[in-house]
Scaffold this motif. Structure first.
Motif, short mmCIF file in Angstrom:
data_model
loop_
_atom_site.label_atom_id
_atom_site.label_comp_id
_atom_site.label_asym_id
_atom_site.label_seq_id
_atom_site.Cartn_x
_atom_site.Cartn_y
_atom_site.Cartn_z
N TYR A 178 -0.72 -28.96 -21.76
CA TYR A 178 -0.58 -28.47 -20.36
C TYR A 178 0.34 -29.27 -19.45
O TYR A 178 -0.04 -29.67 -18.30
N LYS A 179 1.12 -29.94 -20.15
CA LYS A 179 2.18 -30.73 -19.36
C LYS A 179 3.55 -30.36 -19.68
O LYS A 179 3.86 -29.80 -20.86
N VAL A 180 4.19 -30.59 -18.89
CA VAL A 180 5.82 -30.44 -18.98
C VAL A 180 6.58 -31.61 -19.37
O VAL A 180 6.28 -32.81 -18.91
N TYR A 181 7.64 -31.43 -20.59
CA TYR A 181 8.10 -32.38 -21.04
C TYR A 181 9.73 -32.28 -20.95
O TYR A 181 10.28 -30.95 -20.99
N THR A 182 10.76 -33.11 -20.98
CA THR A 182 12.03 -32.89 -21.36
C THR A 182 11.99 -33.12 -22.75
O THR A 182 11.44 -33.90 -23.61
N GLY A 190 14.43 -33.44 -31.70
CA GLY A 190 14.68 -34.06 -30.61
C GLY A 190 13.42 -34.98 -30.06
O GLY A 190 12.44 -35.20 -30.69
N GLU A 191 13.77 -35.56 -28.86
CA GLU A 191 12.52 -36.53 -28.43
C GLU A 191 12.07 -35.94 -27.08
O GLU A 191 12.53 -35.24 -26.24
N LEU A 192 10.77 -36.19 -26.88
CA LEU A 192 10.00 -35.75 -25.87
C LEU A 192 10.01 -36.96 -24.80
O LEU A 192 9.82 -37.98 -25.04
N ALA A 193 9.94 -36.71 -23.36
CA ALA A 193 9.86 -37.52 -22.54
C ALA A 193 9.02 -37.02 -21.16
O ALA A 193 9.44 -35.77 -20.98
N ALA A 194 8.37 -37.68 -20.45
CA ALA A 194 7.89 -37.31 -19.14
C ALA A 194 9.09 -36.86 -18.14
O ALA A 194 9.67 -37.97 -18.09
N PRO A 195 9.25 -35.93 -17.41
CA PRO A 195 10.30 -35.56 -16.55
C PRO A 195 10.25 -36.82 -15.38
O PRO A 195 9.26 -37.21 -14.91
N THR A 196 11.38 -37.41 -15.08
CA THR A 196 11.30 -38.44 -14.07
C THR A 196 11.72 -37.74 -12.71
O THR A 196 12.09 -36.49 -12.46
N ASP A 197 11.64 -38.45 -11.62
CA ASP A 197 12.14 -37.94 -10.33
C ASP A 197 13.54 -37.46 -10.43
O ASP A 197 14.00 -36.45 -9.83
N GLU A 198 14.33 -38.39 -11.10
CA GLU A 198 15.85 -38.22 -11.14
C GLU A 198 15.97 -36.91 -11.91
O GLU A 198 16.91 -36.15 -11.51
N ASP A 199 15.14 -36.56 -12.95
CA ASP A 199 15.40 -35.57 -13.78
C ASP A 199 15.24 -33.96 -12.89
O ASP A 199 15.91 -33.20 -12.94
N MET A 200 13.99 -34.15 -12.11
CA MET A 200 13.55 -33.09 -11.49
C MET A 200 14.50 -32.84 -10.11
O MET A 200 14.98 -31.57 -9.82
N LEU A 201 14.96 -33.85 -9.71
CA LEU A 201 15.95 -33.98 -8.54
C LEU A 201 17.23 -33.45 -8.97
O LEU A 201 18.06 -32.43 -8.35
N LEU A 202 17.63 -33.69 -10.10
CA LEU A 202 19.18 -33.06 -10.61
C LEU A 202 18.83 -31.49 -10.96
O LEU A 202 19.73 -30.89 -10.61
N TYR A 236 9.45 -20.37 -14.82
CA TYR A 236 9.81 -21.46 -13.93
C TYR A 236 8.66 -22.20 -13.55
O TYR A 236 7.68 -21.50 -13.17
N ARG A 237 8.82 -23.55 -13.96
CA ARG A 237 7.30 -24.46 -13.58
C ARG A 237 7.89 -25.63 -12.91
O ARG A 237 8.86 -26.18 -12.83
N ARG A 238 6.60 -26.29 -11.87
CA ARG A 238 6.97 -27.53 -11.70
C ARG A 238 6.75 -28.37 -12.65
O ARG A 238 5.99 -28.15 -13.60
N ARG A 239 6.79 -29.89 -12.49
CA ARG A 239 6.42 -30.91 -13.27
C ARG A 239 4.88 -30.93 -13.56
O ARG A 239 4.65 -31.27 -14.79
N ASN A 240 4.14 -30.39 -12.59
CA ASN A 240 2.70 -30.29 -13.25
C ASN A 240 2.15 -29.36 -13.68
O ASN A 240 0.97 -28.88 -14.17
N GLY A 241 3.25 -28.36 -14.14
CA GLY A 241 2.92 -27.32 -15.03
C GLY A 241 2.50 -26.06 -14.13
O GLY A 241 2.54 -24.93 -14.78
#
Length: 448
Positions: A178-182, A190-202, A236-241
């Motif tokens: 129940y988490k969002v990843y890039t 590929g590789e998974l990572a937690a979205p950063t503030d910069e990712d979400m802002l972009l 469409y989801r927020r970073r918190n899912g």
């Protein structure tokens, strides 16, 4: 290799109005996005005025003195949205008698119509054009490519590119925890990572904004690489899912810094507001980015994003211009319309006419140049790749080693060059991950 397993989903159908209410004035980026109540509906459309004849100038647009163009079609150059939030939009691909070429946005022909499909811009390095050689015999292709590239370099219009882009990807996924990843990589796992503030802002325009996310499970491929088995649908989801609405989409785009993003469901496109609400009816057709079928023909497969507050849309075979509030600033009554963020070409009975929107101009990339970064003496445009023999290249505040270091750039990074210095000709202004700075040409290999 990524594997997608599509599930059959029950989708809600939203009807499309026969006509849409047109904005009475240009919408600027300072105005708020529309609410669902302000979007065009069937009820409001019934009382709207009858569409103007296609020979009349579109309401709200101002004609320029550009020549009328005699093409069958003009389309926005296709580009990769994940890597080009605001792409090089100084060019269109145009069609005559079933063949495609390249023109500048001012109407100047760069490559005559010869290609079997619309040209595509390489998303790794801008102004590298794909597809122009596709209908030539192999023994003619290389010689012709060399000849054309000489002309393109002389005119400053890039070069042809026959290579594949390599399949690089970046997307968002929602996993069983129940988490969002890039999820990013090149061609294969590929590789998974937690979205950063910069990712979400972009990608969403806000740190707490919405991005299109596919639900899936991982399959371990070793060395911290995974494959995603996805349901092939976007939410469409927020970073918190948390989800923006109840809908699933078959294709979806990012917001970036725009107020609307297009998404496809039930075979039609709708535009969403930044709070996740559907601002327009689900009624628009794809207008750019071709998809080749098995018989060699092609279809346009995506809706266009907003560029500087507007985007071309099409329904029932007619084109218009949507504004950032979700209303048809130019109603869908024309045989063709394209928009590059500053000017529009509209197809009337006698050909393609160029128009502007009062008070709307195309953004200058150097408008965002920080005060602490030295401005270039001369504007230039090209691409180059960093060559440092394993080291990281310094990005400096000005053209010389006496200026502060504002960043470091890894080897093989592709950079766009924006300008040069008259007093220090070995230095050029570039941008890396949103940061402007100066680098030395001794450590760059020019692409063109």
């Amino acid at each position: 290799m990524k594997r997608m397993v599509c599930a059959v989903m029950a989708l809600l159908l939203t009807g499309c109005a026969a006509g849409q209410v047109q904005s009475s004035a240009p919408v600027t980026d300072g105005q708020p996005a529309a609410t669902p109540e302000t979007a065009a509906t069937a009820e409001t459309a019934e009382s709207a005025a009858a569409p103007a004849p296609t020979t009349a100038p579109p309401q709200g647009l101002v004609p320029t003195d550009a020549d009328v163009l005699d093409y069958d079609d003009i389309r926005l150059i296709a580009y990769e949205r994940a890597f080009q939030p605001y792409p090089e939009t100084d060019y269109y691909t145009m069609c005559k008698d079933g063949l495609w070429g390249l023109m500048r946005s001012d109407g100047t022909e760069v490559l005559p119509c010869r290609a079997p499909q619309p040209l595509v811009e390489c998303f790794i390095e801008g102004r590298r054009w794909h597809g122009y050689q596709d209908n030539l015999p192999w023994d003619e292709m290389l010689a012709e490519e060399k000849r054309i590239n000489v002309l393109l370099r002389e005119s400053g219009d890039g070069m042809l590119c026959a290579a594949h882009d390599g399949g690089t990807y970046l997307e968002f996924v929602y996993l069983t925890d129940y988490k969002v990843y890039t999820y990013s990589g090149s061609m294969g796992p590929g590789e998974l990572a937690a979205p950063t503030d910069e990712d979400m802002l972009l990608y969403s325009g806000r740190v707490d904004g919405y991005v299109p996310v596919q639900t899936g499970v991982t399959e371990d491929e070793g060395d911290d690489h995974v494959s995603i088995i996805s349901d092939g649908q976007y939410i469409y989801r927020r970073r918190n899912g948390s989800a923006a609405n109840i809908y699933h989409y078959t294709l979806a785009d990012y917001f970036f810094d725009a107020t609307l993003a297009p998404a496809e469901r039930d075979g039609k496109w709708v535009y969403l507001g930044t709070m996740g609400e559907e601002v327009t009816p689900v009624c628009y057709d794809s207008v750019y980015y071709t998809n080749t079928s098995g018989d060699g023909s092609f279809l346009f497969r995506r809706a266009a994003p907003l560029l500087n507050g507007y985007t071309p849309v099409s329904r029932s075979g007619k084109f218009g211009l949507l504004d950032r509030a979700g209303a048809e600033y130019v109603p869908c009554t024309y045989d063709g319309l394209v928009w590059d963020g500053g000017t529009a070409w509209v197809k009337l009975d006698d050909g393609w006419h160029q128009y502007t929107i009062p008070g709307v101009t195309k953004p200058d990339p150097l408008d965002d140049l920080p005060e602490d970064i030295t401005a270039p003496d001369t504007r230039t445009f090209s691409y180059a790749r960093v060559i440092t023999e394993g080291g990281r290249l310094n990005l400096r505040a000005g053209p010389g080693t006496e200026y502060d270091i504002v960043g470091k750039i890894p080897e093989y990074t592709s950079l766009r060059i924006y300008g040069s210095s008259n007093t220090a000709p070995a230095w050029v202004l570039v941008q890396y991950q949103g940061q402007f700075g100066w680098t030395n040409l001794d450590y760059l290999e020019r692409s063109y």
